[in-house]
Structures are given as C-alpha cells and as structure tokens.
Design a protein around this motif. Structure first.
Motif, PDB file in Angstrom:
ATOM      1  N   VAL A 101       0.832  -1.210   0.000  1.00  0.00           N
ATOM      2  CA  VAL A 101       0.000   0.000   0.000  1.00  0.00           C
ATOM      3  C   VAL A 101       0.866   1.259   0.000  1.00  0.00           C
ATOM      4  CG1 VAL A 101      -1.857  -1.202   1.243  1.00  0.00           C
ATOM      5  CG2 VAL A 101      -0.170   0.152   2.537  1.00  0.00           C
ATOM      6  N   LEU A 102       0.209   2.376  -0.256  1.00  0.00           N
ATOM      7  CA  LEU A 102       0.813   3.689  -0.026  1.00  0.00           C
ATOM      8  C   LEU A 102       0.151   4.281   1.216  1.00  0.00           C
ATOM      9  CD1 LEU A 102       0.830   5.148  -3.664  1.00  0.00           C
ATOM     10  CD2 LEU A 102       2.633   3.844  -2.486  1.00  0.00           C
ATOM     11  N   VAL A 103       0.958   4.851   2.089  1.00  0.00           N
ATOM     12  CA  VAL A 103       0.464   5.521   3.284  1.00  0.00           C
ATOM     13  C   VAL A 103       0.682   7.011   3.085  1.00  0.00           C
ATOM     14  CG1 VAL A 103       0.589   5.633   5.803  1.00  0.00           C
ATOM     15  CG2 VAL A 103       1.394   3.579   4.610  1.00  0.00           C
ATOM     16  N   SER A 104      -0.379   7.805   3.249  1.00  0.00           N
ATOM     17  CA  SER A 104      -0.202   9.254   3.122  1.00  0.00           C
ATOM     18  C   SER A 104      -0.750   9.939   4.363  1.00  0.00           C
ATOM     19  CB  SER A 104      -0.903   9.776   1.863  1.00  0.00           C
ATOM     20  OG  SER A 104      -2.275   9.479   1.887  1.00  0.00           O
ATOM     21  N   SER A 105      -0.199  11.124   4.645  1.00  0.00           N
ATOM     22  CA  SER A 105      -0.663  11.877   5.795  1.00  0.00           C
ATOM     23  C   SER A 105      -0.369  13.362   5.576  1.00  0.00           C
ATOM     24  CB  SER A 105       0.013  11.364   7.075  1.00  0.00           C
ATOM     25  OG  SER A 105      -0.639  11.897   8.221  1.00  0.00           O
ATOM     26  N   ARG A 106      -1.038  14.196   6.359  1.00  0.00           N
ATOM     27  CA  ARG A 106      -0.904  15.657   6.275  1.00  0.00           C
ATOM     28  C   ARG A 106      -0.902  16.213   7.683  1.00  0.00           C
ATOM     29  NH1 ARG A 106      -5.286  18.187   2.599  1.00  0.00           N
ATOM     30  NH2 ARG A 106      -3.670  17.705   1.040  1.00  0.00           N
ATOM     31  N   HIS A 107       0.086  17.075   7.962  1.00  0.00           N
ATOM     32  CA  HIS A 107       0.103  17.750   9.266  1.00  0.00           C
ATOM     33  C   HIS A 107       0.766  19.106   9.113  1.00  0.00           C
ATOM     34  CE1 HIS A 107      -0.085  18.266  13.527  1.00  0.00           C
ATOM     35  NE2 HIS A 107       1.221  18.279  13.679  1.00  0.00           N
TER      36      HIS A 107
END
Lengths: 192, 192
Positions: B23-29
């Motif tokens: 999978v690809l894991v993405s995040s924003r902070h």
C-alpha cells in the motif's frame, strides 16, 4: 521431513510473507493439534523477525496458541485452495475430526513441538510474544519467528520462483465468499 | 474527485486490503503532505473496520500521522509500480521535493483533511487509535477506517474485478530489492 524442504535464514524470513498471502495457522497444546486459515497475517519486523496474526476469540487455534505459546504460520498453495477454504470455515470445537475431514496432513520438524502442514510452500515457527492488551482488545497476536523453511521448488536463495514453478505452487490471496486470487506476474522496478 | 471513484460501504472496506497488497500511506500535518510505501499493512477488524500498518521511526510520514492522528492507506496499481518503489526508497527528510520527483499527485475528498494519491485503485481514510506501547515497541500503528472508496473500473459492488479490468489495474505485492508480483488469477473454492 520432505527432502524439498530447506531452512531459510531468519534475516530472509519476512520475504515468505511480504507479498501478503493468506496463511494457515497451526498450533499444538496438550496433545491437541489444530489448523485454521487467516487472511490477516503480516510481517512486523526484520531482526529479530516478527509477525502479527489476528485470531478470533471463537477460534480453537487461539486457545492452543495461548496455552502453548507457540504456533506455525505457513503459506498454502493453489493446490490447497479447497483445504484452505475449509479449515477456515470449520471449527474443531464443533467438528472434532476437522483435520481428517479437510484432508490436512501434518509433519514434524526437529526442535519444534508443532504441527507443520504438509504441501505448503513455506513455514514460519513462531514463539508468542505475550501482549494481553492487544490479544484481548484487538484479537491481535505477535510472534517472533524462530525458524523458517520453504519448499525449494518455489523458494530458493531468498527468492520466490512463482514465475518458474508450476502454477499450483502459487500463493492464495483471499477476498471473501470463497473467492481467492493466486499471486500473478513478476514485475521489477528500476533501481536508481 | 474523479467520477470513477465511488464510496465503499464500511462493512466491505476490509475487502480492499484482504488480499495483502503493498500500500501507499499518506498523511498531512501542519501543511506538510507525505506519501510512503508499506508492504506491512493488514486488516484487523470488520466492524468498526480497523487495520494495522508498520511505520518505521525514520519515516517522515510517521511524524505526520502522530501529529495529525489521521492517515490514508491506498492500494497502488501496476501502472504505479515505479512510483510505489520510489516513494518507498526516498525520504521527505532528505528530499524535500520527494512528491514532485516521484510523480505523486494528490486530491482531496470532502470531510477529510488528508492527501489521497491519484491513480490508486482504493483508498481507506483512517483515524489513528493511539496505542503508545505498540507504536514505540513495534512501530505498529492501528487505524479505524472512517471512509472507503474505490475506482469502479476495478472494484464494484463489493468485488475486485482484476480478472476483467486492464492488467495495469492489478495490485502490487512487494518482496524485496525492487521485485514485486502483481495479483493474478481468480480462483473459487467450492462452498459446502
């Protein structure tokens, strides 16, 4: 032990599980053996190698794992499609002859008091790392991989040979309702 | 949002991950987006749906997940082979233009302040369930799936269509050293 079965170095053990196959979980406690299927098993660490597996509270295998502190994660093949489906849908609790009915044959490996399922492509002997909170809250079990083996007809020198081996050796990837996919085509990314 | 993208009922969300894809894991902070690849992601529960993912301490994405308490797990396709390899082997810490370099394009979904990677086959928006012991000891993160979507060209009515869709839509299953397998042939067990 079948003479096609060879030990896999522990630092390569994660490769047996890295492509996300559906697995069989087996355990032995106080003279009782059981085998179940699990789609929710995953590598967790390289060194020492560890893995996670989800074992539902209704699973008899879970009782055996909690009792003995040990289990085997093994990778079934396309040739074992029906066996994999059936050990995932029958329970030893209601079917005491489950292993006979589903055609499961087990063998031993010296130094491990565990039932290894014949005909699989790879086997990971695990020691349970007790984590009561995870086990109770999430049905999540962590194992340290203490021994790894593979059938040399489909895994050699740290590499799966799915593209060269007979199609019946391919791993199974379960979705739902009796529907699986086999692993498919080999692909190489350019390494920069 | 691309008009091929449709919501998947949460009780079917596990099916997007059940076959063990990389999978690809993405995040924003705090205005920073990142995307990484992970072979070690796994379904954990049906209802409410949960999953596990292993995020190494050196991963910038891990910092974003810990900061925001949210992330996306998405399923990349054969068409994204090189992108998947590269986001798994470059770090935002040393390559501030990582997403541009690797050709990652992100889009938004209303109600979720998260970066969704364009071109994937499925997306799972997750809320981090904080488990500091697992995160610190095992790099193991648990997410509750709060939204699920798939591209209708490869997943419809709760079912993957790998056998009917173009081969470029197949999921990727990583082994090591740039070597992946695509998901393969469809198989049905007899249901007794």
């Amino acid at each position: 032990m079948d003479n096609h079965i060879a030990a896999v170095p522990l630092d390569k053990a994660y490769r047996l599980l890295n492509h996300g196959p559906t697995v069989l979980v087996s355990s032995r406690h106080e003279g009782v053996d059981n085998v179940m299927a699990a789609a929710w098993a995953c590598a967790l660490d390289y060194a020492p190698p560890k893995l996670t597996v989800v074992l539902d509270k209704i699973a008899k295998t879970r009782e055996l794992v909690e009792g003995s502190g040990a289990f085997v994660i093994q990778v079934p093949t396309v040739a074992q499609l029906q066996l994999t489906y059936e050990v995932g849908h029958e329970s030893l609790s209601t079917q005491p002859d489950k292993l006979t009915r589903t055609g499961v044959d087990v063998f031993g490996i010296e130094g491990h008091n565990l039932p290894f399922v014949s005909g699989c492509s790879a086997w990971l002997a695990c020691r349970l790392i007790s984590e009561p909170h995870n086990q109770t809250t999430y049905d999540l079990f962590i194992g340290e991989i203490v021994g790894a083996w593979a059938d040399t007809r489909v895994f050699q020198n740290g590499h799966w040979l799915f593209e060269k081996a007979e199609a019946e050796w391919r791993s199974l990837h379960y979705i739902a309702g009796g529907h699986f996919y086999a692993i498919g085509e080999s692909l190489e990314a350019r390494q920069n």
